[in-house]
Design an enzyme around this catalytic site. Structure first.
Site, PDB file in Angstrom:
ATOM      1  N   ASN A   9      32.698  10.724  23.847  1.00  0.00           N
ATOM      2  CA  ASN A   9      32.917  11.193  25.155  1.00  0.00           C
ATOM      3  C   ASN A   9      31.648   9.849  26.491  1.00  0.00           C
ATOM      4  O   ASN A   9      30.756  10.638  26.038  1.00  0.00           O
ATOM      5  CB  ASN A   9      32.971  12.205  25.534  1.00  0.00           C
ATOM      6  CG  ASN A   9      34.029  12.654  27.354  1.00  0.00           C
ATOM      7  OD1 ASN A   9      33.142  11.833  28.021  1.00  0.00           O
ATOM      8  ND2 ASN A   9      33.154  13.976  27.042  1.00  0.00           N
ATOM      9  N   TRP A  10      31.656   8.792  26.884  1.00  0.00           N
ATOM     10  CA  TRP A  10      31.355   8.184  27.495  1.00  0.00           C
ATOM     11  C   TRP A  10      30.520   9.209  28.875  1.00  0.00           C
ATOM     12  O   TRP A  10      29.278   8.615  29.232  1.00  0.00           O
ATOM     13  CB  TRP A  10      31.152   6.844  27.394  1.00  0.00           C
ATOM     14  CG  TRP A  10      31.743   5.918  26.398  1.00  0.00           C
ATOM     15  CD1 TRP A  10      30.627   6.769  25.186  1.00  0.00           C
ATOM     16  CD2 TRP A  10      31.434   4.520  26.111  1.00  0.00           C
ATOM     17  NE1 TRP A  10      30.979   5.410  24.340  1.00  0.00           N
ATOM     18  CE2 TRP A  10      31.235   4.484  24.725  1.00  0.00           C
ATOM     19  CE3 TRP A  10      32.387   3.461  26.594  1.00  0.00           C
ATOM     20  CZ2 TRP A  10      31.337   2.893  24.152  1.00  0.00           C
ATOM     21  CZ3 TRP A  10      32.305   2.439  26.012  1.00  0.00           C
ATOM     22  CH2 TRP A  10      32.041   2.136  24.789  1.00  0.00           C
ATOM     23  N   LYS A  11      31.614  10.248  29.725  1.00  0.00           N
ATOM     24  CA  LYS A  11      31.680  10.589  30.739  1.00  0.00           C
ATOM     25  C   LYS A  11      31.694   9.359  31.228  1.00  0.00           C
ATOM     26  O   LYS A  11      31.882   8.328  31.616  1.00  0.00           O
ATOM     27  CB  LYS A  11      30.375  11.302  30.968  1.00  0.00           C
ATOM     28  CG  LYS A  11      30.727  12.400  29.120  1.00  0.00           C
ATOM     29  CD  LYS A  11      30.059  13.410  29.279  1.00  0.00           C
ATOM     30  CE  LYS A  11      29.871  14.422  28.307  1.00  0.00           C
ATOM     31  NZ  LYS A  11      29.301  15.843  28.619  1.00  0.00           N
ATOM     32  N   HIS A  96      37.504  19.141  29.199  1.00  0.00           N
ATOM     33  CA  HIS A  96      36.833  19.217  28.265  1.00  0.00           C
ATOM     34  C   HIS A  96      36.139  20.133  29.849  1.00  0.00           C
ATOM     35  O   HIS A  96      36.397  20.833  30.704  1.00  0.00           O
ATOM     36  CB  HIS A  96      36.071  17.910  29.126  1.00  0.00           C
ATOM     37  CG  HIS A  96      34.881  17.784  28.756  1.00  0.00           C
ATOM     38  ND1 HIS A  96      33.758  18.478  29.654  1.00  0.00           N
ATOM     39  CD2 HIS A  96      34.080  16.997  27.456  1.00  0.00           C
ATOM     40  CE1 HIS A  96      32.694  17.617  28.897  1.00  0.00           C
ATOM     41  NE2 HIS A  96      32.940  17.605  27.172  1.00  0.00           N
ATOM     42  N   GLU A  98      33.499  20.036  31.826  1.00  0.00           N
ATOM     43  CA  GLU A  98      32.908  20.082  33.070  1.00  0.00           C
ATOM     44  C   GLU A  98      33.669  19.737  34.209  1.00  0.00           C
ATOM     45  O   GLU A  98      34.771  20.018  35.043  1.00  0.00           O
ATOM     46  CB  GLU A  98      32.238  18.376  32.485  1.00  0.00           C
ATOM     47  CG  GLU A  98      30.958  18.246  32.237  1.00  0.00           C
ATOM     48  CD  GLU A  98      30.795  17.187  31.104  1.00  0.00           C
ATOM     49  OE1 GLU A  98      31.294  16.142  31.355  1.00  0.00           O
ATOM     50  OE2 GLU A  98      29.814  17.003  30.404  1.00  0.00           O
ATOM     51  N   GLY A 174      25.255  18.725  26.385  1.00  0.00           N
ATOM     52  CA  GLY A 174      24.631  17.800  26.684  1.00  0.00           C
ATOM     53  C   GLY A 174      23.141  18.993  27.612  1.00  0.00           C
ATOM     54  O   GLY A 174      22.244  18.625  28.025  1.00  0.00           O
ATOM     55  N   SER A 214      26.079  18.507  22.092  1.00  0.00           N
ATOM     56  CA  SER A 214      24.654  17.809  21.604  1.00  0.00           C
ATOM     57  C   SER A 214      24.338  17.244  20.110  1.00  0.00           C
ATOM     58  O   SER A 214      23.356  17.748  19.576  1.00  0.00           O
ATOM     59  CB  SER A 214      23.459  18.734  21.103  1.00  0.00           C
ATOM     60  OG  SER A 214      23.476  19.541  23.311  1.00  0.00           O
ATOM     61  N   GLY A 235      28.776  13.280  23.000  1.00  0.00           N
ATOM     62  CA  GLY A 235      28.855  12.559  24.489  1.00  0.00           C
ATOM     63  C   GLY A 235      27.146  11.493  25.107  1.00  0.00           C
ATOM     64  O   GLY A 235      27.320  10.518  23.856  1.00  0.00           O
ATOM     65  N   GLY A 236      26.504  12.397  25.112  1.00  0.00           N
ATOM     66  CA  GLY A 236      25.622  11.758  25.209  1.00  0.00           C
ATOM     67  C   GLY A 236      25.011  10.325  24.031  1.00  0.00           C
ATOM     68  O   GLY A 236      24.800   9.397  24.451  1.00  0.00           O
TER      69      GLY A 236
HETATM   70  P1  PGA Z   1      27.267  16.122  24.502  1.00  0.00           P
HETATM   71  O1  PGA Z   1      28.712  15.950  24.834  1.00  0.00           O
HETATM   72  O2  PGA Z   1      27.289  15.439  23.057  1.00  0.00           O
HETATM   73  O3  PGA Z   1      26.420  15.304  25.180  1.00  0.00           O
HETATM   74  O4  PGA Z   1      26.798  17.060  24.428  1.00  0.00           O
HETATM   75  C1  PGA Z   1      29.371  16.328  24.211  1.00  0.00           C
HETATM   76  C2  PGA Z   1      30.688  16.124  25.534  1.00  0.00           C
HETATM   77  O5  PGA Z   1      30.543  16.877  26.484  1.00  0.00           O
HETATM   78  O6  PGA Z   1      31.908  16.070  25.037  1.00  0.00           O
END
Ligand code: PGA
Length: 250
Positions: A9-11, A96, A98, A174, A214, A235-236
């Site tokens: 997930n590159w956001k 998600h 967010e 995150g 994470s 994500g990250g």
């Molecule tokens: P993260 O994000 O790996 O940066 O914690 C995961 C996600 O939001 O899907």
């Protein structure tokens, strides 16, 4: 051997040129493995760069991070499932944290988005997860089961078997804090039970339930070692091609 799903997930990161460069590095080093699929969720403007790079391979696929629930119309700034499908997406993230916590997406909205995705031929990857106060109050399993049930409200049993699910505790996204393998085991087992009850029946066993929050190259193997964890949503750590390669090879 279980079949694994690794989702990036590159956001709000990776412009088209960055996405194209990432895919060149990734494809230069990634060898197809029959026990796993790799999904990319770039920002919508970079979808074409990913779709062009993967050429509709069954083991590598792309999706979008959000859709509107209407099929078309006067919704300035929004993206429908059909538009995303037409641009080469096969999957969509729904619910998600967010979207829920920063943009006020409700459980009813997630149900409408799941329905819109399915109408357009996109597979929804439904994300659920509890906040820290909910965890501390012992509400984790109740919250995630309710979110899953709400997202699939009104869907037939047959449809339930076609979705993907991700357990992403909000406090782990995150933050550098990851659920322990035992926390993940309990949450995933509860979600699998809910999927069974929602009508997936025997077939629900094949619905991938991913862990997110994470995840990185150091903790991924411990999470995947849990029987109930069928993959990861990252994500990250998915933004760097070398780290992503290390994760998808684990
Ligand atoms: P993260 O994000 O790996 O940066 O914690 C995961 C996600 O939001 O899907």
């Amino acid at each position: 051997m279980k079949s694994l799903v690794f989702a990036a997930n590159w956001k709000m990161n990776q412009a088209p040129a960055d996405a194209a460069l990432f895919m060149r590095i990734f494809l230069g080093q990634y060898t197809r493995q029959n026990d796993r699929r790799v999904l990319f969720f770039p920002p919508a403007v970079s979808l074409h760069a990913v779709v062009d790079a993967i050429h509709d391979r069954a083991d590598l696929q792309a999706g979008v991070q959000n859709i509107h629930w209407e099929d078309s119309g006067a919704f300035t700034g929004e993206l429908s499932a059909g538009l995303a499908r037409g641009a080469g997406a096969r999957f969509v993230l729904v619910g998600h944290s967010e979207r829920r916590h920063l943009f006020g997406e409700t459980e009813a909205d997630t149900a409408k988005k799941v329905a819109a995705a399915l109408r357009a031929g996109l597979t929804p990857l439904i994300c659920v997860g509890e906040t820290l106060p909910q965890r501390e109050a012992g509400e984790t399993l109740g919250v995630i089961r309710r979110q899953l049930r709400a997202a699939l409200d009104g869907q037939d049993a047959g449809v339930v078997a076609s979705v993907l699910v991700a357990y992403e505790p909000v406090w782990a996204i995150g933050t550098g804090r990851t659920a322990t393998p035992q926390d993940a085991k309990e949450a995933h087992a509860a979600l699998k039970l809910e999927l069974r009850e929602l009508g997936g029946g025997e077939r629900s066993g094949a619905i991938p339930v991913l862990y997110g929050g994470s995840v990185n190259r150091s903790n991924v193997a411990g999470l995947l070692a849990v029987d109930e964890v069928d993959g990861v949503l990252v994500g990250g750590a998915s933004l760097d091609a070398e780290q992503w390669l290390a994760i998808v090879r684990s």
